[in-house]
Scaffold this motif. Structure first.
Motif, PDB file in Angstrom:
ATOM      1  N   PRO A   1     132.976  64.643   8.617  1.00 25.20           N
ATOM      2  CA  PRO A   1     131.884  63.934   7.940  1.00 25.20           C
ATOM      3  C   PRO A   1     130.584  64.733   7.899  1.00 25.20           C
ATOM      4  O   PRO A   1     129.877  64.711   6.888  1.00 25.20           O
ATOM      5  N   GLU A   2     130.276  65.460   8.971  1.00 29.75           N
ATOM      6  CA  GLU A   2     129.039  66.245   8.975  1.00 29.75           C
ATOM      7  C   GLU A   2     129.097  67.368   7.935  1.00 29.75           C
ATOM      8  O   GLU A   2     128.060  67.765   7.379  1.00 29.75           O
ATOM      9  N   THR A   3     130.313  67.878   7.661  1.00 30.87           N
ATOM     10  CA  THR A   3     130.466  68.920   6.639  1.00 30.87           C
ATOM     11  C   THR A   3     130.165  68.348   5.255  1.00 30.87           C
ATOM     12  O   THR A   3     129.467  68.973   4.448  1.00 30.87           O
ATOM     13  N   ILE A   4     130.696  67.162   4.965  1.00 29.94           N
ATOM     14  CA  ILE A   4     130.443  66.526   3.674  1.00 29.94           C
ATOM     15  C   ILE A   4     128.955  66.228   3.503  1.00 29.94           C
ATOM     16  O   ILE A   4     128.378  66.456   2.431  1.00 29.94           O
ATOM     17  N   LYS A   5     128.313  65.755   4.547  1.00 34.62           N
ATOM     18  CA  LYS A   5     126.874  65.448   4.458  1.00 34.62           C
ATOM     19  C   LYS A   5     126.054  66.703   4.191  1.00 34.62           C
ATOM     20  O   LYS A   5     125.093  66.684   3.410  1.00 34.62           O
ATOM     21  N   GLU A   6     126.431  67.805   4.824  1.00 35.95           N
ATOM     22  CA  GLU A   6     125.721  69.061   4.599  1.00 35.95           C
ATOM     23  C   GLU A   6     125.940  69.550   3.167  1.00 35.95           C
ATOM     24  O   GLU A   6     125.010  70.074   2.532  1.00 35.95           O
ATOM     25  N   CYS A   7     127.146  69.368   2.641  1.00 35.73           N
ATOM     26  CA  CYS A   7     127.419  69.777   1.262  1.00 35.73           C
ATOM     27  C   CYS A   7     126.588  68.953   0.277  1.00 35.73           C
ATOM     28  O   CYS A   7     126.085  69.486  -0.717  1.00 35.73           O
ATOM     29  N   ALA A  30     130.888  68.922  -7.662  1.00 40.20           N
ATOM     30  CA  ALA A  30     129.901  69.839  -7.090  1.00 40.20           C
ATOM     31  C   ALA A  30     130.030  69.896  -5.569  1.00 40.20           C
ATOM     32  O   ALA A  30     129.988  70.971  -4.965  1.00 40.20           O
ATOM     33  N   ILE A  31     130.197  68.738  -4.949  1.00 39.41           N
ATOM     34  CA  ILE A  31     130.347  68.688  -3.492  1.00 39.41           C
ATOM     35  C   ILE A  31     131.607  69.427  -3.076  1.00 39.41           C
ATOM     36  O   ILE A  31     131.602  70.211  -2.118  1.00 39.41           O
ATOM     37  N   ARG A  32     132.687  69.196  -3.805  1.00 40.98           N
ATOM     38  CA  ARG A  32     133.952  69.856  -3.459  1.00 40.98           C
ATOM     39  C   ARG A  32     133.849  71.368  -3.638  1.00 40.98           C
ATOM     40  O   ARG A  32     134.385  72.132  -2.828  1.00 40.98           O
ATOM     41  N   ALA A  33     133.180  71.810  -4.698  1.00 39.33           N
ATOM     42  CA  ALA A  33     133.042  73.246  -4.929  1.00 39.33           C
ATOM     43  C   ALA A  33     132.340  73.918  -3.754  1.00 39.33           C
ATOM     44  O   ALA A  33     132.774  74.972  -3.267  1.00 39.33           O
ATOM     45  N   ILE A  34     131.277  73.307  -3.275  1.00 43.08           N
ATOM     46  CA  ILE A  34     130.541  73.885  -2.154  1.00 43.08           C
ATOM     47  C   ILE A  34     131.349  73.787  -0.861  1.00 43.08           C
ATOM     48  O   ILE A  34     131.344  74.700  -0.038  1.00 43.08           O
ATOM     49  N   SER A  35     132.082  72.680  -0.697  1.00 46.11           N
ATOM     50  CA  SER A  35     132.863  72.504   0.535  1.00 46.11           C
ATOM     51  C   SER A  35     134.024  73.488   0.624  1.00 46.11           C
ATOM     52  O   SER A  35     134.550  73.739   1.706  1.00 46.11           O
ATOM     53  N   SER A  36     134.421  74.066  -0.506  1.00 47.47           N
ATOM     54  CA  SER A  36     135.556  74.982  -0.518  1.00 47.47           C
ATOM     55  C   SER A  36     135.183  76.392  -0.071  1.00 47.47           C
ATOM     56  O   SER A  36     136.061  77.236   0.072  1.00 47.47           O
TER      57      SER A  36
END
Length: 389
Positions: A214-220, A239-245
């Motif tokens: 969850p902290e990774t998603i919030k940072e993204c 956009a969130i997924r692109a950065i999380s990848s």
């Protein structure tokens, strides 16, 4: 390691392969001889000779030369899977992906998990499809956790049908603790304004995204906000997924790549808002598409900046064939007016064929057919062939 050829030869050495079977007994209901030291059998021999697995399947096992500890137990496991509705192909998929299943305890490990799935409302066909794509389910968690995970997925997706659909593609979800990942991530993204219907579609298509911490998603989300992305945009999740990848370092390298192509920082932010998914594309492909559009499409970098989504298209399957067809038509002055390059490249295959190939079969029919054959896109080819060029 056994090669496929050697395994085929080994299977042919069995002088009476079908003598192991009786018409009234299922192929997996075989009794195996004593597992004493003298009668030890390798996994490859066991599957090829005792159960007539295909040599191709056995050749893909990680350790086919290892000895099977308890052939009688393995017989029971295979027999149970067949009785539960698994096809021969599905059973081979299970063993190929996770041969440890052969050593699992049938009564205390496998049967209880199958029952949990049955009690959850899944049909035998659904269960066989799910297990054959994710056999780790049979030994990856407690029966209670398996049931709770299924209910968690159902609470998000809304139905057993929905859960079945996603598990057939990503069965590994059933062995993850979704209460610590999926649920908090879904709740947080809902608080960001993402609708439930959009969330469900995303879980179907990109379930691994929701397994991030969850902290990774919030940072993204924070980083996406900094790029000036509207949370009301339909591509906010992309956009969130692109950065999380990507790691932060990989992201910076991607930004440097765009700068090297002529993008300003404002151009990069604009491109990200227009087509965030292209930022997850490899550096090689971005360069290849840019080179094709600039040289063969006779465009410049400003065109790509205005239409960044084009970076996601395949050079071989879309850009090259269409640009070559367009070049011939323009050279022969067959078009009443010069078409928009964006329109030409974003048309569906069927629409492009109807507008730029079908009316000019004598001029570009063979060219387009040969290009499509090379790329194994047979539908347009068949249309051309049926027109008897």
């Amino acid at each position: 390691m056994y090669s496929c050829r050697s395994l085929i030869a080994l299977s042919l050495k069995n002088p009476h392969p079908f003598s192991l079977y009786k018409p009234h007994i299922s192929s997996f209901s075989l009794l195996f001889s004593s597992s004493s030291r003298q009668d030890r059998i390798t996994l490859a021999d066991y599957l090829l000779r005792r159960h007539l697995f295909s040599p191709e399947t056995v050749s893909k096992l990680s350790s086919p030369e290892k000895y099977l500890k308890n052939p009688e137990n393995s017989d029971s496991v295979l027999s149970f899977l067949e009785e539960s509705g698994f096809s021969r192909t599905q059973i081979e998929q299970v063993i190929k992906r996770d041969p440890v299943v052969l050593s699992a305890k049938l009564d205390t490990t496998i049967k209880p998990k199958i029952k949990v799935l049955q009690d959850s409302g899944l049909s035998p066909t659904d269960i066989a499809e799910i297990i054959s794509t994710g056999p780790w389910i049979l030994r990856g968690s407690t029966d209670y956790r398996l049931g709770q995970t299924f209910l968690t997925l159902k609470s998000v997706l809304g139905s057993v049908v929905g859960v079945s659909k996603v598990l057939k593609r990503h069965g590994l979800l059933l062995v993850r603790d979704l209460e610590k990942t999926l649920i908090p991530n879904v709740e947080f993204l809902k608080s960001c304004g993402i609708s439930s219907s959009q969330m469900v579609k995303y879980v179907y298509n990109f379930p691994r995204f929701f397994l991030n911490k969850p902290e990774t998603i919030k940072e993204c989300v924070r980083r996406v906000d900094e790029m000036g992305f509207s949370r009301e945009s339909k591509t906010f999740l992309f956009a969130i997924r692109a950065i999380s990848s990507m790691t932060v370092g990989s992201w910076e390298l991607k930004l440097e790549l765009f700068r090297s192509l002529g993008f300003s920082d404002d151009d990069i932010a604009s491109a990200f808002r227009r087509a965030p998914h292209v930022f997850a594309i490899s550096e090689r492909k971005i360069k290849e598409v840019t080179r094709t559009l600039v040289h063969k499409g006779r465009s410049d970098i400003s065109f790509i900046i205005r239409h960044p989504g084009l970076l996601g298209y395949s050079v071989e399957n879309r850009l090259e064939p269409r640009l070559q067809v367009l070049e011939v038509l323009e050279t022969k002055k067959l078009l009443p007016r010069k078409p928009s390059l964006t329109t030409v490249l974003t048309f569906t295959d069927e629409r492009f064929f109807e507008k730029y190939v079908l009316p000019y079969l004598n001029e570009v029919g063979n060219l387009y057919a040969s290009l499509m054959r090379a790329n194994r896109q047979q539908k347009p080819v068949l249309l051309v062939e049926n027109s008897q060029i």
